[in-house]
Design an enzyme around this catalytic site. Structure first.
Site, PDB file in Angstrom:
ATOM      1  N   LYS A  78       1.278  -0.364  15.207  1.00  0.00           N
ATOM      2  CA  LYS A  78       3.202  -0.758  15.752  1.00  0.00           C
ATOM      3  C   LYS A  78       3.736  -1.189  16.340  1.00  0.00           C
ATOM      4  O   LYS A  78       4.387  -1.806  16.175  1.00  0.00           O
ATOM      5  CB  LYS A  78       3.451   0.602  16.176  1.00  0.00           C
ATOM      6  CG  LYS A  78       3.139   2.291  15.662  1.00  0.00           C
ATOM      7  CD  LYS A  78       4.574   2.458  14.487  1.00  0.00           C
ATOM      8  CE  LYS A  78       4.301   3.416  13.674  1.00  0.00           C
ATOM      9  NZ  LYS A  78       5.064   2.544  12.089  1.00  0.00           N
ATOM     10  N   PRO A 106      -3.836   0.431  19.189  1.00  0.00           N
ATOM     11  CA  PRO A 106      -3.688  -0.416  17.303  1.00  0.00           C
ATOM     12  C   PRO A 106      -3.904   0.504  16.679  1.00  0.00           C
ATOM     13  O   PRO A 106      -3.318   0.070  15.629  1.00  0.00           O
ATOM     14  CB  PRO A 106      -4.795  -0.810  17.535  1.00  0.00           C
ATOM     15  CG  PRO A 106      -5.346  -0.878  18.524  1.00  0.00           C
ATOM     16  CD  PRO A 106      -5.072  -0.121  20.124  1.00  0.00           C
ATOM     17  N   TYR A 120      -8.595   5.375   7.855  1.00  0.00           N
ATOM     18  CA  TYR A 120      -9.082   5.194   9.665  1.00  0.00           C
ATOM     19  C   TYR A 120      -9.761   6.652   9.550  1.00  0.00           C
ATOM     20  O   TYR A 120      -9.884   7.486   8.480  1.00  0.00           O
ATOM     21  CB  TYR A 120      -8.200   5.714   9.894  1.00  0.00           C
ATOM     22  CG  TYR A 120      -6.279   5.107  10.371  1.00  0.00           C
ATOM     23  CD1 TYR A 120      -6.001   4.050   9.155  1.00  0.00           C
ATOM     24  CD2 TYR A 120      -6.576   4.194  11.425  1.00  0.00           C
ATOM     25  CE1 TYR A 120      -4.849   3.601   9.387  1.00  0.00           C
ATOM     26  CE2 TYR A 120      -5.664   3.229  11.460  1.00  0.00           C
ATOM     27  CZ  TYR A 120      -4.929   2.974  10.375  1.00  0.00           C
ATOM     28  OH  TYR A 120      -3.805   1.769  10.397  1.00  0.00           O
ATOM     29  N   TYR A 145       4.042   6.797  10.195  1.00  0.00           N
ATOM     30  CA  TYR A 145       3.786   5.804  10.305  1.00  0.00           C
ATOM     31  C   TYR A 145       4.429   4.488   9.552  1.00  0.00           C
ATOM     32  O   TYR A 145       3.880   2.857   9.191  1.00  0.00           O
ATOM     33  CB  TYR A 145       2.172   5.995   8.578  1.00  0.00           C
ATOM     34  CG  TYR A 145       1.474   5.203   9.111  1.00  0.00           C
ATOM     35  CD1 TYR A 145       0.175   4.841  10.070  1.00  0.00           C
ATOM     36  CD2 TYR A 145       1.019   3.219   7.872  1.00  0.00           C
ATOM     37  CE1 TYR A 145      -0.853   3.675   9.539  1.00  0.00           C
ATOM     38  CE2 TYR A 145       0.324   2.574   7.764  1.00  0.00           C
ATOM     39  CZ  TYR A 145      -1.064   2.525   8.746  1.00  0.00           C
ATOM     40  OH  TYR A 145      -1.820   1.553   8.606  1.00  0.00           O
ATOM     41  N   HIS A 155       1.027  -1.106   0.101  1.00  0.00           N
ATOM     42  CA  HIS A 155      -0.003   0.356   0.110  1.00  0.00           C
ATOM     43  C   HIS A 155       1.231   1.176   0.117  1.00  0.00           C
ATOM     44  O   HIS A 155       1.947   1.343   1.113  1.00  0.00           O
ATOM     45  CB  HIS A 155      -0.896   0.238   1.138  1.00  0.00           C
ATOM     46  CG  HIS A 155      -1.968  -1.309   0.608  1.00  0.00           C
ATOM     47  ND1 HIS A 155      -3.219  -0.935   1.635  1.00  0.00           N
ATOM     48  CD2 HIS A 155      -2.252  -1.978   0.077  1.00  0.00           C
ATOM     49  CE1 HIS A 155      -3.900  -1.640   1.401  1.00  0.00           C
ATOM     50  NE2 HIS A 155      -3.413  -2.665   0.978  1.00  0.00           N
TER      51      HIS A 155
HETATM   52  P1  FAD Z   1       2.659 -12.021  21.945  1.00  0.00           P
HETATM   53  O1  FAD Z   1       2.042 -12.096  20.545  1.00  0.00           O
HETATM   54  O2  FAD Z   1       1.407 -11.796  22.985  1.00  0.00           O
HETATM   55  O3  FAD Z   1       3.486 -13.285  21.478  1.00  0.00           O
HETATM   56  C1  FAD Z   1       3.474 -13.544  23.454  1.00  0.00           C
HETATM   57  C2  FAD Z   1       3.636 -15.361  23.620  1.00  0.00           C
HETATM   58  O4  FAD Z   1       4.269 -15.901  24.729  1.00  0.00           O
HETATM   59  C3  FAD Z   1       2.285 -15.978  23.038  1.00  0.00           C
HETATM   60  O5  FAD Z   1       1.991 -16.791  22.288  1.00  0.00           O
HETATM   61  C4  FAD Z   1       1.345 -16.238  24.800  1.00  0.00           C
HETATM   62  O6  FAD Z   1       1.161 -18.005  24.634  1.00  0.00           O
HETATM   63  C5  FAD Z   1       3.104 -16.397  25.645  1.00  0.00           C
HETATM   64  N1  FAD Z   1       3.329 -16.607  26.861  1.00  0.00           N
HETATM   65  C6  FAD Z   1       2.684 -15.961  27.732  1.00  0.00           C
HETATM   66  N2  FAD Z   1       3.018 -15.929  28.898  1.00  0.00           N
HETATM   67  C7  FAD Z   1       3.937 -17.243  28.627  1.00  0.00           C
HETATM   68  C8  FAD Z   1       4.554 -18.460  30.007  1.00  0.00           C
HETATM   69  N3  FAD Z   1       4.030 -17.705  30.934  1.00  0.00           N
HETATM   70  N4  FAD Z   1       5.032 -19.165  29.577  1.00  0.00           N
HETATM   71  C9  FAD Z   1       5.800 -19.128  28.491  1.00  0.00           C
HETATM   72  N5  FAD Z   1       5.258 -18.925  27.585  1.00  0.00           N
HETATM   73  C10 FAD Z   1       3.719 -17.233  27.453  1.00  0.00           C
HETATM   74  N6  FAD Z   1      -0.544  -4.803  16.795  1.00  0.00           N
HETATM   75  C11 FAD Z   1      -1.072  -4.003  15.855  1.00  0.00           C
HETATM   76  O7  FAD Z   1       0.071  -3.318  15.353  1.00  0.00           O
HETATM   77  N7  FAD Z   1      -2.161  -3.993  15.389  1.00  0.00           N
HETATM   78  C12 FAD Z   1      -3.169  -4.890  16.190  1.00  0.00           C
HETATM   79  O8  FAD Z   1      -4.433  -4.410  14.944  1.00  0.00           O
HETATM   80  C13 FAD Z   1      -3.310  -5.097  16.761  1.00  0.00           C
HETATM   81  N8  FAD Z   1      -3.866  -5.918  17.808  1.00  0.00           N
HETATM   82  C14 FAD Z   1      -4.221  -6.741  18.643  1.00  0.00           C
HETATM   83  C15 FAD Z   1      -5.140  -7.250  19.528  1.00  0.00           C
HETATM   84  C16 FAD Z   1      -4.964  -7.920  20.596  1.00  0.00           C
HETATM   85  C17 FAD Z   1      -6.271  -8.719  21.077  1.00  0.00           C
HETATM   86  C18 FAD Z   1      -3.220  -7.883  21.088  1.00  0.00           C
HETATM   87  C19 FAD Z   1      -3.306  -8.854  22.716  1.00  0.00           C
HETATM   88  C20 FAD Z   1      -2.562  -7.258  20.482  1.00  0.00           C
HETATM   89  C21 FAD Z   1      -2.764  -6.412  19.338  1.00  0.00           C
HETATM   90  N9  FAD Z   1      -1.171  -6.138  18.306  1.00  0.00           N
HETATM   91  C22 FAD Z   1      -2.151  -5.064  16.950  1.00  0.00           C
HETATM   92  C23 FAD Z   1      -0.471  -5.885  19.078  1.00  0.00           C
HETATM   93  C24 FAD Z   1       0.438  -7.384  18.268  1.00  0.00           C
HETATM   94  O9  FAD Z   1      -0.910  -8.302  18.312  1.00  0.00           O
HETATM   95  C25 FAD Z   1       1.797  -7.445  19.514  1.00  0.00           C
HETATM   96  O10 FAD Z   1       2.120  -6.300  19.551  1.00  0.00           O
HETATM   97  C26 FAD Z   1       2.313  -8.476  18.453  1.00  0.00           C
HETATM   98  O11 FAD Z   1       1.671  -9.762  19.395  1.00  0.00           O
HETATM   99  C27 FAD Z   1       3.915  -8.553  19.776  1.00  0.00           C
HETATM  100  O12 FAD Z   1       4.146 -10.347  20.186  1.00  0.00           O
HETATM  101  P2  FAD Z   1       5.155 -10.587  20.535  1.00  0.00           P
HETATM  102  O13 FAD Z   1       5.664 -11.991  20.485  1.00  0.00           O
HETATM  103  O14 FAD Z   1       5.697  -9.512  21.794  1.00  0.00           O
HETATM  104  O15 FAD Z   1       3.812 -10.941  21.675  1.00  0.00           O
HETATM  105  C1  DHB Z   2      -4.994  -3.016  11.333  1.00  0.00           C
HETATM  106  C2  DHB Z   2      -4.679  -2.852  12.670  1.00  0.00           C
HETATM  107  C3  DHB Z   2      -4.304  -1.787  13.179  1.00  0.00           C
HETATM  108  O1  DHB Z   2      -4.365  -1.701  14.565  1.00  0.00           O
HETATM  109  C4  DHB Z   2      -4.048  -0.988  12.053  1.00  0.00           C
HETATM  110  O2  DHB Z   2      -3.107  -0.361  12.654  1.00  0.00           O
HETATM  111  C5  DHB Z   2      -3.896  -1.719  10.927  1.00  0.00           C
HETATM  112  C6  DHB Z   2      -4.239  -2.437  10.495  1.00  0.00           C
HETATM  113  C7  DHB Z   2      -5.476  -4.665  10.314  1.00  0.00           C
HETATM  114  O3  DHB Z   2      -5.610  -5.336  12.036  1.00  0.00           O
HETATM  115  O4  DHB Z   2      -5.858  -4.777   9.933  1.00  0.00           O
END
Ligand code: FAD
Ligand code: DHB
Length: 389
Positions: free
Chosen positions: A296, A292, A200, A384, A72
């Protein structure tokens, strides 16, 4: 059991670090408390910065991404019934890649399975030990047996609710936090998007985001109350509300379909400093959360992991601790830029319950400035698409 690096968490941060270390010849074991299916079932982020794609390239896991992802050149911002395009490519010469977190995770899982590197799923009661000594370890229970993983370093990639950050003494951590008085209700549906780029949309009824995962799958969000439950939002109610917020022209031509996933996420900004305690290094959501708006969260997880990978390769390949000692400061500098941007996007585009008239006027005026000023648009675009690593 012994490894050079113990990685806690098999989300995108843990899996990406595992793959980068594998390619560098550094052995790591990943411990994950859930099943692979559970991890893949979480629908989260959808937009990747170029820097994140570059890191996935470096990890050798981007073949499917380059074949299937969408590129995009801009986004649209809707307000007061009009939409204004922020043309990233023209303004800052960069683009973003639309490719879901689920797909990134699947590619990383497949690559790990193909190279035979060890991941232990359903690892229960994970605990870290002796993190300020040169010989830390992690204990856990797997299939009913208590196990110990000895290591040189522990990477805490276990998300906001994980055990790693909580293992650091509270007096050693500074926590910065802001909660927002609303959440996002998200729906995934197999219909072709009626928009070419993400929208947005600010509206009197609250924020909405029109996003996508592919040419045949949409991801749409509406701002909702923190008290709302998913069960209160039938598909019919969701689509009716989304159409009222996204703008009439899009509403009139868009397709709707049954949701294949529906969830509510609260919005918060959170940073824990420093991102290192002894031999334990935090990366991704374990150390910080952003709302979100601005997409980021996943991108920050990738940049933390890249810095940690550079620090660990510096130690193992060049016998230098310099980058390990600099890790937290380096990562936090980028984290705070994204925290600021996500807070700003969130404040600009959401209606805050009980917003006073002065704040409303300031918000409206900021939107007008954004639409009228190329300098303001360039600032949005620069942030962005992602600040340099
Ligand atoms: P996570 O993806 O949380 O992974 C952590 C892992 O550690 C998980 O698999 C968990 O099961 C595991 N874990 C936890 N505790 C333990 C333990 N005690 N022992 C062993 N394993 C453990 N970001 C965006 O940019 N856009 C979005 O739209 C967006 N939507 C989101 C919606 C939700 C509901 C959430 C919670 C987050 C969202 N985010 C979004 C943020 C983005 O998804 C996260 O920043 C990203 O997943 C971070 O990755 P991570 O690997 O650091 O953590
Ligand atoms: C999506 C989520 C976001 O938080 C965003 O800023 C843009 C896209 C998505 O889930 O596609």
């Amino acid at each position: 059991m012994r490894a050079q690096v113990a990685i806690i968490g098999a989300g995108p941060a843990g899996l990406l670090l595992g793959q980068l270390l594998y390619k560098a010849g550094i052995d790591a074991v990943i411990l994950e408390q859930r099943t692979p299916e559970y991890v893949l079932g979480r629908i989260r982020a959808g937009v990747l910065e170029q820097g994140t794609v570059d890191i996935l390239d470096l990890a050798g896991v981007s073949e499917r991404l380059h074949a299937h992802a969408l590129t995009h050149d801009g986004v649209e911002i809707g307000a007061s019934g009009h939409r204004h395009r922020i043309a990233f490519k023209d303004l800052v010469g960069k683009v973003v890649t639309v490719y879901g977190q689920t797909e990134v995770t699947r590619d990383l899982m497949d690559a790990r399975a193909a190279c035979g590197a060890p991941s232990i799923y359903e690892a229960e009661s994970v605990e870290v030990h002796d993190i300020t000594s040169a010989r830390p370890s992690v204990t856990f229970t797997h299939q009913g047996a208590k196990r110990r993983l000895e290591c040189d370093f522990i990477a805490g990639c276990d998300g906001y609710h994980g055990v790693s950050r909580r293992s650091i003494p509270v007096e050693a951590l500074s926590v910065f936090e802001r909660t927002y008085p609303f959440g996002w209700l998200g729906v995934l549906a197999d219909v072709p998007p009626a928009w070419d780029e993400l929208i947005y949309a600010d509206s009197e009824r609250g924020f909405a985001l029109a996003s996508m995962r592919s040419e045949t799958r949409v991801r749409c969000y509406v701002q909702c109350s923190l008290e709302d439950k998913v069960e209160q939002w039938s598909d019919e109610r969701f689509w009716a509300e989304f159409k009222l917020r996204v703008g009439e022209d899009v509403a009139s031509r868009m397709h709707i379909g049954p949701s294949i996933e529906k969830s509510i996420a609260p919005l918060r900004s959170f940073v824990a400093e420093p991102m290192r305690y002894g031999q334990l290094f935090l990366a991704g959501d374990a150390a910080h959360i952003v709302p979100p708006t601005g997409a980021k969260g996943l991108n920050l997880a990738a940049s933390d992991v890249f810095y940690l990978y550079e620090a660990l390769t510096g130690y193992y390949k060049a016998e230098s601790r310099a980058a390990l000692d600099h890790y937290s400061e380096r990562a936090l500098r980028r984290v705070w830029q994204a925290v600021r941007f996500s807070w700003w996007m969130t404040s600009l585009l959401h209606r805050f319950p009980g917003e006073d008239p002065f704040s409303s006027r300031i918000r409206a005026s900021e939107l007008q400035y954004l639409f009228a000023s190329e300098a303001a648009q360039r600032t949005l675009a620069e942030n962005y698409v992602g600040l340099p690593l």
